[in-house]
Design a protein around this motif. Sequence first.
Motif, mmCIF file in Angstrom:
data_model
loop_
_atom_site.group_PDB
_atom_site.id
_atom_site.type_symbol
_atom_site.label_atom_id
_atom_site.label_comp_id
_atom_site.label_asym_id
_atom_site.label_seq_id
_atom_site.Cartn_x
_atom_site.Cartn_y
_atom_site.Cartn_z
ATOM 1 N N VAL A 49 0.843 -1.202 0.000
ATOM 2 C CA VAL A 49 0.000 0.000 0.000
ATOM 3 C C VAL A 49 0.876 1.248 0.000
ATOM 4 N N MET A 50 1.919 1.234 0.818
ATOM 5 C CA MET A 50 2.822 2.385 0.841
ATOM 6 C C MET A 50 3.447 2.609 -0.532
ATOM 7 N N GLY A 51 3.862 1.540 -1.189
ATOM 8 C CA GLY A 51 4.436 1.650 -2.527
ATOM 9 C C GLY A 51 3.442 2.205 -3.529
ATOM 10 N N MET A 52 2.202 1.754 -3.432
ATOM 11 C CA MET A 52 1.168 2.239 -4.339
ATOM 12 C C MET A 52 0.940 3.742 -4.156
ATOM 13 N N ILE A 53 0.926 4.187 -2.908
ATOM 14 C CA ILE A 53 0.690 5.603 -2.619
ATOM 15 C C ILE A 53 1.859 6.450 -3.109
ATOM 16 N N VAL A 54 3.082 6.005 -2.842
ATOM 17 C CA VAL A 54 4.261 6.755 -3.292
ATOM 18 C C VAL A 54 4.317 6.786 -4.821
ATOM 19 N N ALA A 55 4.041 5.650 -5.463
ATOM 20 C CA ALA A 55 4.051 5.603 -6.930
ATOM 21 C C ALA A 55 3.012 6.553 -7.512
ATOM 22 N N ASP A 56 1.841 6.594 -6.892
ATOM 23 C CA ASP A 56 0.792 7.495 -7.371
ATOM 24 C C ASP A 56 1.227 8.945 -7.201
ATOM 25 N N ASN A 57 1.895 9.229 -6.081
ATOM 26 C CA ASN A 57 2.386 10.583 -5.833
ATOM 27 C C ASN A 57 3.425 10.977 -6.890
ATOM 28 N N LEU A 58 4.349 10.061 -7.189
ATOM 29 C CA LEU A 58 5.354 10.349 -8.213
ATOM 30 C C LEU A 58 4.701 10.579 -9.575
ATOM 31 N N LYS A 59 3.754 9.723 -9.907
ATOM 32 C CA LYS A 59 3.045 9.861 -11.181
ATOM 33 C C LYS A 59 2.364 11.226 -11.254
ATOM 34 N N ASN A 60 1.732 11.618 -10.165
ATOM 35 C CA ASN A 60 1.051 12.909 -10.111
ATOM 36 C C ASN A 60 2.040 14.061 -10.279
ATOM 37 N N CYS A 61 3.229 13.927 -9.670
ATOM 38 C CA CYS A 61 4.249 14.976 -9.803
ATOM 39 C C CYS A 61 4.679 15.151 -11.257
ATOM 40 N N PHE A 62 4.796 14.042 -11.984
ATOM 41 C CA PHE A 62 5.220 14.129 -13.379
ATOM 42 C C PHE A 62 4.089 14.601 -14.293
ATOM 43 N N GLU A 63 2.873 14.184 -14.002
ATOM 44 C CA GLU A 63 1.742 14.570 -14.850
ATOM 45 C C GLU A 63 1.279 15.993 -14.587
ATOM 46 N N HIS A 64 1.454 16.452 -13.341
ATOM 47 C CA HIS A 64 1.015 17.799 -12.965
ATOM 48 C C HIS A 64 2.132 18.484 -12.175
ATOM 49 N N PRO A 65 3.192 18.872 -12.878
ATOM 50 C CA PRO A 65 4.326 19.464 -12.165
ATOM 51 C C PRO A 65 3.954 20.776 -11.484
ATOM 52 N N ALA A 66 4.613 21.019 -10.368
ATOM 53 C CA ALA A 66 4.402 22.280 -9.658
ATOM 54 C C ALA A 66 4.969 23.413 -10.507
ATOM 55 N N GLU A 67 4.381 24.580 -10.364
ATOM 56 C CA GLU A 67 4.866 25.721 -11.140
ATOM 57 C C GLU A 67 6.232 26.168 -10.663
ATOM 58 N N ASN A 68 6.533 25.898 -9.405
ATOM 59 C CA ASN A 68 7.821 26.263 -8.833
ATOM 60 C C ASN A 68 8.757 25.048 -8.936
ATOM 61 N N PRO A 69 9.818 25.133 -9.742
ATOM 62 C CA PRO A 69 10.723 23.981 -9.904
ATOM 63 C C PRO A 69 11.338 23.506 -8.586
ATOM 64 N N ALA A 70 11.620 24.411 -7.686
ATOM 65 C CA ALA A 70 12.196 24.025 -6.391
ATOM 66 C C ALA A 70 11.193 23.204 -5.588
#
Length: 86
Positions: A49-70
């Motif tokens: 479950v932890m892996g699934m949540i982290v993977a989803d978070n990473l996927k979200n970061c790549f699909e919807h990058p923050a406007e601030n690169p930092a």
Amino acid sequence: MVIEEKKILNRLKRTEGQIRGVQKMIEDEKECIDVITQLSAIRSSIDRVMGMIVADNLKNCFEHPAENPAEQAKKLEQAINMIIKK
């Protein structure tokens, strides 16, 4: 994230059932090895479950990058640290 969320919740519900099963095993004074086997399965389920949540978070970061690169870099670093923290 609806599909992933549903998968995560289903896995957590199964894990909850396993925990109740272990409680009953202890009440019924089952063999130590049997209890440990079930606890190991529970740990594996939680790790998944932890892996699934982290993977989803990473996927979200790549699909919807923050406007601030930092900020984006910080989020990615946090996710990576969660993966390698074991």
